[in-house]
Design a protein around this motif. Structure first.
Motif, PDB file in Angstrom:
ATOM      1  N   LYS A   1      26.992  55.734  46.877  1.00  0.00           N
ATOM      2  CA  LYS A   1      28.125  56.631  46.639  1.00  0.00           C
ATOM      3  C   LYS A   1      29.396  56.110  47.315  1.00  0.00           C
ATOM      4  N   TYR A   2      29.228  55.400  48.454  1.00  0.00           N
ATOM      5  CA  TYR A   2      30.399  54.848  49.125  1.00  0.00           C
ATOM      6  C   TYR A   2      31.012  53.711  48.312  1.00  0.00           C
ATOM      7  N   VAL A   3      30.149  52.927  47.666  1.00  0.00           N
ATOM      8  CA  VAL A   3      30.640  51.854  46.801  1.00  0.00           C
ATOM      9  C   VAL A   3      31.395  52.446  45.623  1.00  0.00           C
ATOM     10  N   ASN A   4      30.849  53.508  45.036  1.00  0.00           N
ATOM     11  CA  ASN A   4      31.497  54.127  43.888  1.00  0.00           C
ATOM     12  C   ASN A   4      32.843  54.751  44.267  1.00  0.00           C
ATOM     13  N   LYS A   5      32.925  55.320  45.482  1.00  0.00           N
ATOM     14  CA  LYS A   5      34.184  55.910  45.914  1.00  0.00           C
ATOM     15  C   LYS A   5      35.260  54.852  46.098  1.00  0.00           C
ATOM     16  N   LEU A   6      34.851  53.644  46.499  1.00  0.00           N
ATOM     17  CA  LEU A   6      35.820  52.567  46.706  1.00  0.00           C
ATOM     18  C   LEU A   6      36.171  51.833  45.417  1.00  0.00           C
ATOM     19  N   ALA A   7      35.463  52.150  44.324  1.00  0.00           N
ATOM     20  CA  ALA A   7      35.679  51.423  43.071  1.00  0.00           C
ATOM     21  C   ALA A   7      37.126  51.542  42.617  1.00  0.00           C
ATOM     22  N   LEU A   8      37.719  52.706  42.774  1.00  0.00           N
ATOM     23  CA  LEU A   8      39.101  52.917  42.336  1.00  0.00           C
ATOM     24  C   LEU A   8      40.065  52.068  43.158  1.00  0.00           C
ATOM     25  N   VAL A   9      39.765  51.929  44.465  1.00  0.00           N
ATOM     26  CA  VAL A   9      40.609  51.091  45.331  1.00  0.00           C
ATOM     27  C   VAL A   9      40.558  49.644  44.880  1.00  0.00           C
ATOM     28  N   PHE A  10      39.350  49.167  44.598  1.00  0.00           N
ATOM     29  CA  PHE A  10      39.202  47.780  44.160  1.00  0.00           C
ATOM     30  C   PHE A  10      39.897  47.554  42.814  1.00  0.00           C
ATOM     31  N   LEU A  11      39.799  48.526  41.937  1.00  0.00           N
ATOM     32  CA  LEU A  11      40.458  48.406  40.634  1.00  0.00           C
ATOM     33  C   LEU A  11      41.976  48.376  40.812  1.00  0.00           C
ATOM     34  N   ALA A  12      42.488  49.199  41.704  1.00  0.00           N
ATOM     35  CA  ALA A  12      43.933  49.213  41.950  1.00  0.00           C
ATOM     36  C   ALA A  12      44.405  47.859  42.482  1.00  0.00           C
ATOM     37  N   CYS A  13      43.587  47.216  43.315  1.00  0.00           N
ATOM     38  CA  CYS A  13      43.939  45.887  43.841  1.00  0.00           C
ATOM     39  C   CYS A  13      44.070  44.875  42.714  1.00  0.00           C
ATOM     40  N   VAL A  14      43.155  44.917  41.772  1.00  0.00           N
ATOM     41  CA  VAL A  14      43.190  43.974  40.654  1.00  0.00           C
ATOM     42  C   VAL A  14      44.437  44.202  39.812  1.00  0.00           C
ATOM     43  N   VAL A  15      44.691  45.452  39.458  1.00  0.00           N
ATOM     44  CA  VAL A  15      45.833  45.760  38.591  1.00  0.00           C
ATOM     45  C   VAL A  15      47.150  45.403  39.274  1.00  0.00           C
ATOM     46  N   LEU A  16      47.294  45.743  40.543  1.00  0.00           N
ATOM     47  CA  LEU A  16      48.515  45.424  41.265  1.00  0.00           C
ATOM     48  C   LEU A  16      48.721  43.907  41.372  1.00  0.00           C
ATOM     49  N   SER A  17      47.647  43.172  41.572  1.00  0.00           N
ATOM     50  CA  SER A  17      47.763  41.714  41.669  1.00  0.00           C
ATOM     51  C   SER A  17      48.249  41.128  40.352  1.00  0.00           C
ATOM     52  N   ILE A  18      47.696  41.605  39.231  1.00  0.00           N
ATOM     53  CA  ILE A  18      48.126  41.103  37.922  1.00  0.00           C
ATOM     54  C   ILE A  18      49.594  41.436  37.697  1.00  0.00           C
ATOM     55  N   LEU A  19      50.003  42.644  38.033  1.00  0.00           N
ATOM     56  CA  LEU A  19      51.403  43.045  37.851  1.00  0.00           C
ATOM     57  C   LEU A  19      52.314  42.204  38.739  1.00  0.00           C
ATOM     58  N   ALA A  20      51.860  41.877  39.952  1.00  0.00           N
ATOM     59  CA  ALA A  20      52.664  41.067  40.870  1.00  0.00           C
ATOM     60  C   ALA A  20      52.898  39.673  40.303  1.00  0.00           C
ATOM     61  N   ILE A  21      51.885  39.137  39.610  1.00  0.00           N
ATOM     62  CA  ILE A  21      52.033  37.798  39.011  1.00  0.00           C
ATOM     63  C   ILE A  21      53.097  37.834  37.923  1.00  0.00           C
ATOM     64  N   TYR A  22      53.013  38.801  37.025  1.00  0.00           N
ATOM     65  CA  TYR A  22      53.990  38.875  35.940  1.00  0.00           C
ATOM     66  C   TYR A  22      55.393  39.160  36.485  1.00  0.00           C
ATOM     67  N   ALA A  23      55.474  39.980  37.514  1.00  0.00           N
ATOM     68  CA  ALA A  23      56.781  40.254  38.117  1.00  0.00           C
ATOM     69  C   ALA A  23      57.370  38.988  38.718  1.00  0.00           C
ATOM     70  N   GLY A  24      56.518  38.182  39.359  1.00  0.00           N
ATOM     71  CA  GLY A  24      56.998  36.939  39.937  1.00  0.00           C
ATOM     72  C   GLY A  24      57.471  35.954  38.886  1.00  0.00           C
ATOM     73  N   VAL A  25      56.765  35.896  37.747  1.00  0.00           N
ATOM     74  CA  VAL A  25      57.178  34.992  36.658  1.00  0.00           C
ATOM     75  C   VAL A  25      58.549  35.405  36.142  1.00  0.00           C
ATOM     76  N   ILE A  26      58.728  36.697  35.942  1.00  0.00           N
ATOM     77  CA  ILE A  26      60.018  37.175  35.440  1.00  0.00           C
ATOM     78  C   ILE A  26      61.124  36.881  36.453  1.00  0.00           C
ATOM     79  N   LYS A  27      60.805  37.010  37.730  1.00  0.00           N
ATOM     80  CA  LYS A  27      61.817  36.776  38.763  1.00  0.00           C
ATOM     81  C   LYS A  27      62.286  35.322  38.790  1.00  0.00           C
TER      82      LYS A  27
END
Length: 1100
Positions: free
Chosen positions: A264-290
Motif C-alpha cells: 500500500k505504501y508503494v501504491n501511495k507513492l505511485a502518484l509521486v513517481f508519475l509526477a516526477c516523470v511528467v515534470l521531467s518530460i515537460l522540463a525537457i521540452y521547455a528547455g528545447v524551446i528556451k
C-alpha cells in the motif's frame, strides 16, 4: 382445476405436471445422470433459489433439468452482477473449488481509461533509458539510425499492443496480464514458459532500475559518496562497478523491505513517481524551446579535436597572465609535469591548441546536420569533433591516463537496439490492472494504444530535438564529463538540470519498487496455477496473500543483475525476455485468428493476423539483432521450461490455441494419410491391443502393455481396446471406470497411445467393432496384439475360445497382422534388462517379412538390446539346405539385419503314439495302447522292410504321409468293433467314461438327460472317423514343436508363424489343440500372422 382440464386428454400427465401423486426423486446434488456438474460461476448455482425458478406451471416441462440448466432470467441476472473477485493469483472459473470458501464482497471497480491504463502505461514506458542513455544513443548512432531504432522498437510494441488488445477484449481477463493471456491462448506449456520469461524480464528490469538509481546518485547527486575510488584514470570504470554493486545491494534490500512491509505504501507513492516523470518530460521540452531564444551556458573544452573532462579546471586555456606573469593553468598542470612554462608537457598537448565550444548550441544553430550520421567506435576511443583540426602525436602511450572523454564500451548498432528496447516496455501495465477497471474491454485497447502513441511521439521528437540542440561530442559523452559532470539531458532542461536529476532519480526508484511488487505476484500466479511443480512453494505467502517466498526469490535473481553492475549489460538481458513475451502475444493472436476458434470474438476489431505475424517477426528479428547469444539463451531457457511442463507439469485444459492448432494439423495430416496406403519403407506396426479386464475392471495382463511399449518405443499409433458386455446405458459408469483403469495402467507401463472401451451386447461383436472401427482415417491400426487364452481348456464356456478363433478370422479378413503372446505375464517389464540371450525367429512361411521386422523393433528398446537374433527356417526332404542357408544369409544382408541363420531339416514322419494321444483325443485313454499295437502289426504286414527301417523295436512307430488314411481307417474299425462293449460300460457307469474331444458337449448333455445322452455321445464318438487333414496338421504341430523346443527352449523369446484357422468352423476346437501342441514346452512365445502385404524391403 385449470391444470386438470388442460391435461385431461394426456394420460399420465396430471400427476407429473400438476404436482399430484408422488414426486419423482431428484438427482443427487452436483450430479446429473451420473455426471458431475460443470464448474462455472453462472451455471449450476441454483441450489438456493431452485424453488423460485419453476413455481409456476409454465416451465414444468423442464423441471427435471433445472438443477443443471438454470432459467435464462437467472443466468442473465448472475452475468449482470458478475465481478472479477480474484486479483492476479487465481482464475475466476476456479474460485469456488475450495470447500467452505466464502466469497468476499469486493467494491465494484471504478477506474477509467485515463487513470487505470493510460497513466500507468506512460509511467512504465518512460524511464531510466530516456534519462540516462537516450542522448548517448542519438550521438553514437546519429539521428537517422537512432530514429530507425526508436521506430522499430515502437512499431514492435504497437503491433503487440494491437494483438494484446484483441486477446484482452475476448472475454473477461483476470489480473495476471500477459501471463494469463498467453497461457489461456497458447496452453500451459507455452504459458508457463513465457510467463517465467516475463517474470525474469520484470525481475531484471528491477535490477536495471536500481542500477539506474545508483548511477544517478553516485554520478550526478553525491559523487563523493563513492566507497571505491580509483587512483588512476584507467581504473575508474572498475571502481565505479564495485560502487554500483555495494550501493545496489543496499538499495535492493531497502526496496524489498518496503515491499514486504506493505504494498500500500508503494501504491501511495505511485502518484509521486508519475509526477516526477511528467515534470521531467515537460522540463525537457521547455528547455528545447528556451534554446531558441537563450542558449544555455555549458561550454566544453577541446584539445585539438579531442573532448576534455573539465572536472578539474575552470578555464579552457593553457596559460594565463597573473600580475603580468604568464603562468600555466590547471589544464596545463594536467598535461605537464609542473606549472612552469618550461615544464615537460604531453606531445599532443604541445602540438594542438585548446578551443572552447558551446555544448548546447540551440535549436537554430544548425548542429542537426552534423549529428545526422553515426560515430561508432571501440572501447577506449576518444570522443572527437570531426571538423576540428588536429595534429597527431608520435607517442600516444600516455593518452589513457590523461583527462580525455573516451568510450567506455564498444558501440555498434545492434548493441544500441538491445540497450534501448527496455525503454519501450511496460505496455502490459494496463492489462495487469484489468480487475480494477470499470470497463476493461474498452479501456485496455484505448489506453494502451494511446500511451504507446504518446511515448512514440516523445521518443521520436527527443531523437530529433537532441540532435538539433546538443553538440555531437556532448551527446557521445555518456556520463557528462565534458559538461562538469552534469547529466547531459539535464543541461538541456529548464529551469535547472536538477529538475531532471531529481525527477529521474525518483522515477527510477518508483519503477524499481513496482518491479519488485509486480514480479513476485506474477510468480505467485504461475505457482498457484500448478503447471510448474517445483514452483508450488512460491504460491504461498503471508496471511493476507502477500507472496513472501516469491519476493525472496525475486530479490535473489535481482541481485544477480545488480552484481553485473553495468546498466548497458543488464538492458539486453531483459530485452530478450520481454521480446519473447511480446512474440508469443502476437503468436497467440495470429493463431486464434487463423484457426477461427468459435470462442474468438474480441470486441476490439482493428486487428488482423498479418499485423500479429509482422509483430511476431519483428520481435524475433529484434532479439537476434540486439544480441544473438542472449536470444539463444533466452530461447533455450523457455524451451527447457516448456519441455519440463510437458513432462512433469499438471494437465490443464484451458481451451488454448495450441490444442486447436494440433486439431487442425491432425485433421490435415489424416486427410493426407488417407490418400494412399503407406509405402513399405514407412510401414510399422500400428497396434490395436486387445485387453482383458478382471471382475474389478482392472487390467488382467499389464505385461501386454509393457510389451507394447517395448515394441513401439513411443512411435506410431497404439490403441488399447477392451470390451464390456451389456448395454451402454447400463454400463456407462463401468466403461468410464475401465477406461480410467486402463489409462492408469498405460501411464504405469509408459505406454503412449489411446484408450477405447466398447460396450457391446456380446464380446464377439465388441471385438469385431474394435477391429473394424478403431482409429480414424489414415491413422488406423494394421496389427492386432492379444494374449493367448491359456485357460481355454479349463473354461466351461466354449464361446471363450471361439471368440479367439473368430478374432483371428476377422483380422485375416481385414488384412491386418496378428500377434498372439503366450505366457504374457512372464514377459519382461520395462525396468528389466535381459542379459545375453537370443530372440529366435522360426520362419516357416513367408508372411511379408513381419517376423524379421519385429525382433529388430524390439531390440531398439533397452530391455531387449543385448539379445541376439537367430532365424530358423525349415527345409523339406527335397530342399537343398546349404543353398537355402546361403540365400537366407544374403537376404538378411540386403535387409541390413544382423542375425544367425540355421536351416532345420524335418523328416516327413511322426510318432504314432503322439499322434493318437493328442490328435485322437476322443478315443478312450484305455484303448490307446491296443490301437497302437494293432497299427504296428498292420504296418509290418503291409510294409515289412519299412518297419525295420523305422525302428519299431524301440517301442515307437512312425507314420508316413501315404499311410495316414490307412491308420485313420484302422482306428475307425477298432472303434466300431468295440462300440457295444463301451456302450454297455457307459450305461452301467457313465460317470467313469473320460473323454476330451467333446467334453463340453458331453457334460451339457449329461446334465439334461444323463443315461440316454451318455449312450448317444459314446455312439457318436465311436462312429467318427479321424479326418485326414486333422492328422496331417497334428503331424506337423507335434514334429515342429519337437524341433522348436529342442533348438529354442532357452531363448528369451520365440517368434513363430501362426497357422490360419480352418475354413470349416466345426474344426475350431481341433485348431486350438494344434496351436496348443505347437507352442507346448516354450516359455515366451509370440505367434505372428502377417497382414497380407510386404512390410520390409531391401531397397533404400
Amino acid at each position: 382445476n385449470q391444470c386438470s382440464a388442460v391435461l385431461a386428454s394426456v394420460p399420465g400427465a396430471h400427476s407429473a405436471a400438476c404436482g399430484g401423486g408422488e414426486r419423482q426423486r431428484e438427482p443427487q446434488p452436483g450430479t446429473r445422470d451420473g455426471h458431475p456438474k460443470e464448474n462455472s460461476p453462472f451455471i449450476n448455482n441454483t441450489e438456493n433459489d431452485k424453488g423460485s425458478l419453476y413455481d409456476g406451471t409454465n416451465m414444468a416441462l423442464f423441471e427435471e433439468e433445472m438443477d443443471s440448466n438454470p432459467m435464462v432470467s437467472s443466468l442473465l441476472s448472475k452475468l449482470a452482477n458478475y465481478t472479477n473477485l480474484t486479483q492476479g493469483v487465481r482464475e475466476h472459473e476456479e474460485a469456488d473449488d475450495e470447500e467452505g470458501a466464502k466469497k468476499k464482497t469486493v467494491k465494484s471497480p471504478q477506474m477509467g481509461t485515463f487513470i487505470g491504463v493510460y497513466l500507468p502505461c506512460l509511467q512504465n514506458i518512460l524511464g531510466v533509458i530516456l534519462f540516462l542513455r537516450m542522448t548517448w544513443i542519438v550521438g553514437t548512432a546519429g539521428i537517422l539510425e537512432a530514429f530507425t531504432i526508436v521506430a522499430m522498437c515502437c512499431t514492435c510494441t504497437m503491433l503487440t499492443a494491437i494483438s494484446m488488445s484483441a486477446i484482452a477484449t475476448n472475454g473477461v481477463v483476470p489480473a495476471g496480464g500477459s501471463y494469463y493471456m498467453i497461457s489461456r491462448s497458447l496452453g500451459p506449456e507455452f504459458g508457463g514458459a513465457v510467463g517465467l520469461c516475463f517474470y525474469l524480464g520484470t525481475t531484471f528490469a528491477g535490477a536495471m532500475y536500481i542500477l539506474g538509481t545508483i548511477e544517478i546518485l553516485l554520478t550526478y547527486i553525491v559523487p563523493k559518496a563513492a566507497i571505491f575510488k580509483a587512483e588512476e584514470k584507467e581504473h575508474e570504470a572498475a571502481a565505479m562497478l564495485n560502487n554500483m554493486r555495494v550501493y545496489g545491494t543496499g538499495c535492493l534490500t531497502l526496496m524489498a523491505l518496503v515491499v514486504f512491509v506493505g504494498v500500500k505504501y508503494v501504491n501511495k507513492l505511485a502518484l509521486v513517481f508519475l509526477a516526477c516523470v511528467v515534470l521531467s518530460i515537460l522540463a525537457i521540452y521547455a528547455g528545447v524551446i528556451k534554446t531558441i531564444f537563450v542558449v544555455p551556458d555549458f561550454p566544453i573544452c577541446l584539445l585539438g579535436n579531442r573532448t576534455l573532462q573539465n572536472h578539474n579546471f575552470d578555464m579552457c586555456v593553457k596559460t594565463m597572465d597573473v600580475a603580468n606573469v604568464t603562468v600555466g593553468t590547471k589544464l596545463w598542470e594536467l598535461f605537464c609535469d609542473s606549472d612552469n612554462l618550461n615544464a615537460t608537457c604531453n606531445e599532443y598537448f604541445t602540438l594542438n591548441n585548446v578551443t572552447e565550444v558551446q555544448g548546447i548550441p540551440g535549436l537554430t544553430s544548425g548542429v542537426l546536420l552534423e549529428n545526422l550520421w553515426s560515430s561508432y567506435g571501440p572501447s577506449g576511443m576518444m570522443v572527437e569533433k570531426a571538423d576540428f583540426p588536429s595534429v597527431p602525436a608520435v607517442d600516444s602511450s600516455m593518452d589513457t591516463k590523461l583527462p580525455y572523454v573516451v568510450n567506455d564500451i564498444t558501440a555498434f548498432f545492434t548493441l544500441l537496439v538491445g540497450i534501448y528496447f527496455p525503454s519501450v516496455t511496460g505496455i502490459m501495465a494496463g492489462s495487469n490492472r484489468s480487475g480494477d477497471l470499470r470497463d476493461a474491454q474498452r479501456s485496455i485497447p484505448i489506453g494502451t494504444i494511446l500511451a504507446i502513441a504518446t511515448t512514440t511521439v516523445i521518443y521520436l521528437s527527443c531523437v530529433v530535438l537532441f540532435g538539433a540542440c546538443i553538440e555531437g561530442t556532448v551527446l557521445r559523452d555518456k556520463f557528462g564529463d565534458s559538461v562538469k559532470g552534469n547529466l547531459v539531458i539535464g543541461t538541456l532542461s529548464w529551469p535547472s538540470p536538477w529538475v531532471i536529476v531529481i525527477g529521474s532519480f525518483f522515477s527510477c526508484c518508483g519503477a524499481g519498487l513496482q518491479s519488485l511488487t509486480g514480479a513476485p505476484r506474477l510468480l505467485q500466479a504461475i505457482a498457484r496455477d500448478g503447471i510448474v511443480p517445483f514452483l508450488e512453494v512460491f504460491g504461498h505467502g503471508k496471511a493476507n496473500g502477500e507472496p513472501t517466498w516469491a519476493l525472496l526469490l525475486t530479490a535473489l535473481i535481482c541481485e544477480t543483475g545488480i552484481l553485473i553492475a553495468s546498466l548497458d549489460s543488464v538492458a539486453p538481458i531483459l530485452s530478450m525476455f520481454f521480446l519473447m513475451c511480446y512474440l508469443f502475444v502476437n503468436l497467440a493472436c495470429a493463431l486464434q485468428t487463423l484457426l477461427r476458434t468459435p470462442n474468438w470474438r474480441p470486441r476490439f476489431k482493428y486487428y488482423h493476423w498479418t499485423l500479429s505475424f509482422l509483430g511476431m517477426s519483428l520481435c524475433l528479428s529484434l532479439m537476434f539483432i540486439s544480441s544473438w547469444y542472449y536470444a539463444l539463451v533466452a530461447m533455450l531457457i523457455a524451451g527447457c521450461i516448456y519441455k519440463y511442463i510437458e513432462y512433469r507439469g499438471a494437465e490443464k485444459e484451458w481451451g488454448d490455441g495450441i490444442r486447436g492448432l494440433s486439431l487442425n494439423a491432425a485433421r490435415y495430416a489424416l486427410i493426407r494419410l488417407e490418400e494412399a496406403p503407406p509405402h513399405t519403407k514407412n510401414w510399422r506396426p500400428q497396434l490395436l491391443v486387445m485387453l482383458n479386464l478382471d471382475s474389478e475392471l482392472t487390467v488382467k495382463h499389464p505385461r501386454l502393455l509393457s510389451f507394447t511399449t517395448q515394441l513401439k518405443a513411443g512411435k506410431g499409433l497404439t490403441i488399447i481396446g477392451s470390451v464390456l458386455q451389456g448395454t451402454y446405458l447400463t454400463k456407462e459408469t463401468e466403461a468410464k471406470k475401465a477406461e480410467a483403469n486402463i489409462k492408469s495402467s498405460m501411464a504405469t507401463e509408459k505406454t503412449k497411445g489411446f484408450c477405447h472401451v466398447v460396450v457391446s451386447s456380446n464380446l464377439r461383436d465388441g471385438f469385431s467393432h474394435l477391429i473394424q472401427s478403431a482409429g480414424l482415417g489414415g491413422m488406423k491400426h494394421n496389427t492386432v496384439l492379444m494374449a493367448w487364452p491359456g485357460s481355454w481348456k479349463q473354461s466351461n464356456e466354449p464361446q471363450f475360445w471361439r471368440n479367439f478363433v473368430e478374432t483371428i478370422r476377422e483380422t485375416t479378413a481385414a488384412h491386418q497382422a496378428l500377434l498372439v503372446a503366450k505366457n504374457v505375464d512372464s514377459f519382461p517389464t520395462n525396468m528389466e534388462r535381459l542379459g545375453e540371450g537370443t530372440i529366435d525367429v522360426w520362419w516357416i512361411v513367408h508372411d511379408g517379412g513381419l517376423l524379421m521386422l519385429l525382433p529388430f523393433l524390439l531390440r531398439q528398446h533397452k530391455v531387449w538390446r543385448k539379445c541376439k537374433m537367430r532365424i530358423f527356417t525349415v527345409a523339406q526332404m527335397d530342399d537343398n539346405s546349404i543353398q537355402m542357408k546361403k540365400d537366407l544369409q544374403m537376404f538378411l544382408y540386403h535387409l541390413r539385419l544382423d542375425a544367425e541363420v540355421e536351416v532345420v531339416e524335418m523328416v516327413r514322419a511322426i510318432s504314432l503314439f503322439y499322434l493318437v494321444a493328442t490328435a485322437l483325443g476322443p478315443i478312450l485313454r484305455s484303448q490307446i495302447q491296443s490301437i497302437t499295437d494293432e497299427s504296428r502289426s498292420s504296418i509290418r504286414r503291409k510294409n515289412p522292410g519299412g518297419a525295420a527301417g523305422s525302428g519299431l523295436g524301440n517301442q515307437s512307430a512312425f507314420l508316413d504321409d501315404s499311410k495316414v488314411d490307412e491308420v485313420a481307417q484302422l482306428i475307425h474299425d477298432r472303434n466300431t468293433a468295440s462300440h457295444a462293449a463301451v456302450n454297455d460300460k457307459a450305461e452301467a457307469a457313465p460317470e467313469r467314461v473320460h473323454m476330451t474331444w467333446t467334453k463340453e458337449k458331453f457334460l451339457s448333455e449329461r446334465n439334461r438327460n444323463r443315461e440316454t445322452c451318455a449312450n448317444m455321445a459314446v455312439r457318436d464318438l465311436f462312429n467318427m472317423k479321424p479326418n485326414q487333414s486333422n492328422v496331417r496338421r497334428m503331424h506337423t504341430a507335434v514334429k515342429l514343436n519337437e524341433v522348436v523346443v529342442n533348438k529354442s527352449q532357452g531363448a528369451h523369446l520365440v517368434l513363430l508363424n501362426m497357422p490360419g484357422p480352418p475354413k470349416n468352423r466345426g474344426g475350431d476346437e481341433n485348431y486350438m489343440e494344434f496351436l496348443e501342441v505347437l507352442i507346448e514346452g516354450l516359455n515366451r512365445v509370440l505367434l505372428v500372422r502377417g497382414g497380407g502385404r510386404e512390410v520390409i524391403t531391401i531397397y533404400s
